[in-house]
Design a protein around this motif. Structure first.
Motif, PDB file in Angstrom:
ATOM      1  N   CYS A 238      15.721  18.501 -96.970  1.00  0.00           N
ATOM      2  CA  CYS A 238      15.044  17.203 -96.919  1.00  0.00           C
ATOM      3  C   CYS A 238      14.616  16.816 -95.501  1.00  0.00           C
TER       4      CYS A 238
ATOM      5  N   CYS B 182      12.606  13.689 -98.845  1.00  0.00           N
ATOM      6  CA  CYS B 182      13.845  13.397 -99.571  1.00  0.00           C
ATOM      7  C   CYS B 182      13.906  14.137-100.904  1.00  0.00           C
ATOM      8  N   GLN B 183      15.022  14.762-101.157  1.00  0.00           N
ATOM      9  CA  GLN B 183      15.208  15.486-102.423  1.00  0.00           C
ATOM     10  C   GLN B 183      16.041  14.656-103.408  1.00  0.00           C
ATOM     11  N   LYS B 184      16.224  13.389-103.042  1.00  0.00           N
ATOM     12  CA  LYS B 184      16.843  12.403-103.951  1.00  0.00           C
ATOM     13  C   LYS B 184      18.278  12.753-104.367  1.00  0.00           C
ATOM     14  N   CYS B 185      19.095  13.014-103.371  1.00  0.00           N
ATOM     15  CA  CYS B 185      20.509  13.254-103.692  1.00  0.00           C
ATOM     16  C   CYS B 185      21.249  11.939-103.863  1.00  0.00           C
TER      17      CYS B 185
ATOM     18  N   CYS C  38      21.128   8.391 -99.049  1.00  0.00           N
ATOM     19  CA  CYS C  38      20.567   7.500 -98.019  1.00  0.00           C
ATOM     20  C   CYS C  38      20.050   6.194 -98.621  1.00  0.00           C
TER      21      CYS C  38
ATOM     22  N   PRO D   6      18.340  10.352 -92.498  1.00  0.00           N
ATOM     23  CA  PRO D   6      18.386  11.485 -91.567  1.00  0.00           C
ATOM     24  C   PRO D   6      17.926  11.042 -90.175  1.00  0.00           C
TER      25      PRO D   6
HETATM   26  S1  SF4 Z   1      18.954  10.891 -99.828  1.00  0.00           S
HETATM   27 FE1  SF4 Z   1      19.033  11.465 -97.654  1.00  0.00          FE
HETATM   28  S2  SF4 Z   1      20.383  13.252 -97.540  1.00  0.00           S
HETATM   29 FE2  SF4 Z   1      19.781  12.978 -99.701  1.00  0.00          FE
HETATM   30  S3  SF4 Z   1      18.004  14.267 -99.971  1.00  0.00           S
HETATM   31 FE3  SF4 Z   1      17.231  12.232 -99.447  1.00  0.00          FE
HETATM   32  S4  SF4 Z   1      16.998  12.264 -97.227  1.00  0.00           S
HETATM   33 FE4  SF4 Z   1      18.284  14.014 -97.772  1.00  0.00          FE
END
Ligand code: SF4
Length: 840
Positions: free
Chosen positions: A585, A590-593, A596, A603
């Protein structure tokens, strides 16, 4: 009885004497809250751990708060402490751990759990939090394994989940308030529960199904039933390691570590740290340069390690590394990048790294085949790996270490064979470079599924399956130029039990400890049979914990929130089966974990912040290995007294080298692979022997300025117990043959017979003794090695011994016992002090 009395009986006493350089002096003001920060492993491991030192400095920087350190003793020392009834103590003050308000125990890995019990037991503190008295300290945990704290939950009053740097001060203040309000233990725990990230095990009660899985976890507290991980938003707020403690004893990572970034979002699906340290938070280059400047200056280390989960991913590395090398190469300070990733190591970076010392070269493809690397989302190709290896060989490295895991989900026999093929291709990449014979070391570890990862539901392979794969690799890896190493599958098995274990395992830890389990991460101490027998005796099925988990199952760590969503982990697990790549990411959005909020937590990346700095041109660049013409030799005389005399000769050398750097005394350096200061020492002193007259000769490229008191300056940067007496120019050769006077004090009076034996010895011309070294015995005449013996009183004598370079010598205590005929008794060690020496 205290530690000083048992030091002569301890194998590596340097672990227990403290007195390191940069240890903070005890606060004069009466501290309101005091911590014993404990690392539950040996000193050499604990002192290599950055987290402990960071917390130590943060706490001691706060008014009214004190922190001291303590490490787990080795078996021999544990036995001695018990025999002599000495409670476990903090290194700074020697105070028993039981006298502190708080004991903070780091949980760095699963195989340290019995060490926690050793520490509590030696401190007279009950194992279980519920059994402790009001006067016992509160025991607080934290660290990597806190993300599944259940196997050790019963031992702790509270456990901090996530980054400890902010929480630890909150805990101290809360305890201060609780003390003012005269709260009891329960009241203190309830107050601690109000701090974000604080897990109070007694507020949660797990229940189990007949199958053994968790049925529900009841919550009796007043906050949410999930404990949310603490996240430090930005490393820029963290600059507490400007004066790192410099160990006296040898440790595993003996260098200045600078955390250049925290978190890695590459998304390797097996990696717990990749989830629990999210998001990426980088320091700026300027901050790193400042930490390096103050850190090297205040410590004298000759190696600087850039620490991060994946150092090569630090976005400004190509700007930072030349900057660091230009600053430190001519001081012979090397830079290590311990966690580089294939694809991030450019030739340019490698060329920089080798400017002072070629530090190790390890690459971690993790899986042998392209297919399996896609399953785990490693994101590196064979081409990347071979290109990196070819560059490393071409730049002069002749050993590459490759790290792989066995037992990864979906693994087949072909994947194992691919490890061999990849190792062979790596070695062949060296021959393409045309640089002689190259070696490849293959390291194998068994995959242990970890909580909070996309693979947390997977099955762990059995010990037998691990052995089968290791034997296959052993049989098929070519002999010449390759070496296979593997982590003990039995240790991985136990690690797997605890990694995904539940609260019932605390009984197993206690039972195994009572049966003798200690220091389980050390292969010479580990004994799986002890664990298996204990498990059988209390009806615990160890294999149960390695099984595949159902996705609907309530996992034992269900109530611990890493802030990464369960849906994301499940989606990643599904993608692993389809071999679908999830990008980082940091680079691809953002890979939407779910972690954040993009307000306080996001980040932190400094891409392109740093203007590129190039290497100086060869003509103008200072060449570290070229010795200037002029040499100025100085004799440095110093004393070493007190506990510091329990360090070994090699440990002393390191102390002196670092002190010279701190005092800004520049020496010449030896040439070759591992340049070291040109300093020659006098004969090695036996461990435990004090001296008023040690010396070394140092060779400098220019004379010392006359307007500075160099002896005082050097003394000021040496640890307590070492004092420089004089520094003077030396125009003669290195003293080869010397007469040394020692004063010996016996613990009991010399008998008439012993005195008579001394007279007989002095009257003789020959006194043969048998000396055995490395299994070979030979006769030597020790009479010429003893110039004189003078009795001072009934317990003291002075003895003059002759030391000739390259010839056998004799230690003062050995001389005493041989001459008087008194038996050597470890409990009755002589006190020995070296008084003076003269050239002969
Ligand atoms: S929420 Fe934050 S840590 Fe998770 S994928 Fe998105 S940018 Fe990366």
């Amino acid at each position: 009885m205290n530690i000083e009395q048992i030091l002569p009986l301890i194998t590596r006493p340097g672990r227990y004497i403290g007195r390191e350089y940069n240890v903070l002096p005890q606060k004069r003001d009466h501290s309101v809250v005091d911590w014993a920060l404990v690392f539950p492993d040996l000193y050499e491991i604990g002192m290599s751990h950055q987290g402990l030192q960071i917390l130590y400095h943060i706490l001691n920087d706060e008014p009214g708060i004190t922190a001291e350190r303590c490490f787990c003793p080795d078996r021999n020392t544990e036995t001695l402490l018990r025999q002599k009834d000495i409670p476990l103590f903090a290194l700074e003050s020697g105070r028993p751990l039981s006298s502190f308000d708080l004991i903070g125990i780091t949980l760095p890995h699963e195989l340290c759990y019995t060490n926690i019990l050793t520490i509590l037991n030696l401190s007279g503190i009950p194992f279980l939090a519920r059994d402790r008295k009001e006067s016992d300290p509160l025991v607080i945990g934290g660290g990597t394994c806190a993300f599944n704290p259940e196997p050790v939950a019963d031992f702790f009053d509270a456990i901090l989940i996530g980054d400890g740097e902010t929480g630890i001060v909150d805990i101290s203040r809360t305890i201060n308030t609780a003390k003012e309000q005269k709260k009891n233990r329960k009241g203190k725990r309830d107050l601690l529960a109000t701090i974000d990230g604080m897990y109070i095990p007694s507020h949660f009660t797990p229940h189990y199904l007949e199958s053994g899985a968790v049925s529900r976890i009841d919550y009796s507290g007043t906050k949410e039933p999930k404990v949310r991980r603490q996240v430090l938003p930005d490393l820029a707020r963290l600059d507490h390691l400007k004066k790192p403690i410099v160990p006296n004893a040898r440790i595993v990572h003996d260098r200045l570590g600078i955390e250049i970034a925290r978190g890695c979002t590459r998304g390797c699906r097996f990696c717990q740290a990749g989830i629990t340290y999210r998001p990426v938070r980088e320091r700026t280059v300027d901050q790193i340069m400042e930490l390096a400047e103050t850190g090297i200056k205040s410590s004298g280390f000759d190696e600087l390690a850039l620490l991060s989960l994946s150092t090569g991913d630090y976005s400004c590395l190509s700007g930072l590394l030349p900057k660091l090398m230009n600053r430190y190469a001519d001081q012979y300070v090397s830079v290590a990048l311990p966690s580089m990733r294939v694809g991030t190591l450019t030739e340019e970076l490698m060329d920089e790294i080798k400017r002072v010392r070629k530090t190790g070269f390890t690459l971690a493809p993790e899986a042998g085949s392209e297919r399996l690397r896609q399953v785990i989302n490693k994101g590196i190709t064979e081409e990347d790996l071979l290109q990196t290896a070819a560059s490393a060989f071409a730049l002069g490295w002749n050993l590459i270490k490759l790290y792989f895991m066995i037992g990864l989900p979906t693994e087949t026999e072909e994947d194992i064979d691919s490890i061999i093929e990849l190792a062979k291709k790596t070695a062949a990449a060296g021959s393409v470079s045309g640089k002689g014979r190259n070696r490849v070391n293959v390291s194998i570890g068994t995959f242990v599924p970890k909580p909070h990862t996309p693979f947390q539901w997977e099955r762990q392979i059995t010990i037998e399956e691990s052995r089968k794969w290791i034997n296959r690799l052993k049989a098929r890896l070519p002999r010449g130029g390759f070496k296979l190493k593997w982590h003990d599958p039995e240790q991985s098995y136990l690690e797997g039990v605890f990694a995904r274990g539940d609260r019932r395992l605390s009984a197993l830890i206690i039972s195994s400890w009572l049966s003798g389990a200690r220091l389980d991460s050390w292969s010479d101490s580990f004994n799986l049979a002890c664990w298996q027998e204990s498990a059988a005796s209390i009806n615990i099925d160890l294999d149960f914990y390695l099984r595949q988990r159902d996705e609907q199952e309530i996992l034992p760590w269900h109530h611990i929130d890493s802030l990464v969503e369960q849906e994301y982990l499940l989606a990643e697990r599904n993608k692993s089966r389809a071999g679908i790549y999830t990008p980082d990411c940091r680079y691809k959005g953002c890979q939407k974990c779910g972690l954040c909020d993009f307000k306080t937590i996001r980040p932190v990346v400094h891409t392109k912040d740093t203007p590129k700095e190039t290497k100086p041109m060869a003509a103008s660049r200072k060449q570290p290995r070229k010795l200037p013409e002029e040499r100025f030799t100085y004799l440095v005389e110093y004393s070493r007294t007190g506990l510091i005399s329990y360090l070994g000769h090699l440990e002393f050398l390191q102390i002196i080298f670092r002190a010279l750097r701190r005092a800004e005394i520049k020496t010449h350096f030896s040439k070759g692979f591992n340049p070291s200061p040109k300093v020659s020492f006098g004969p090695a002193l036996p461990v435990g022997t004090e001296s008023l007259c040690e010396f070394f000769l140092m060779e400098l490229p220019s004379p010392l300025a006359e307007n500075i008191s160099w002896a005082d300056r050097l003394s000021r940067v040496l640890p307590e117990g070492i004092k420089v007496l004089s520094i003077s120019p030396w125009h003669r050769k290195i003293p080869q043959n010397i007469a040394i006077t020692y004063r010996l004090t016996a613990r009991s009076k010399l008998s008439t017979d012993e005195k008579q034996s001394i007279d007989t010895f002095l009257g003789a011309t020959h006194f043969s003794v048998t000396r055995t070294r490395k299994g070979k015995s030979r006769e030597i005449n020790i009479r010429p090695l003893v110039s004189s013996v003078h009795l001072l009183n009934d317990t003291q004598l002075e003895i003059v011994l002759i030391s000739r370079s390259g010839e056998p010598g004799i230690k003062p205590a050995d001389a005493f016992h041989l001459i008087t005929g008194r038996e050597q008794n470890p409990q009755q060690q002589l006190a020995v002090i070296k008084l003076n020496w003269t050239m002969i």
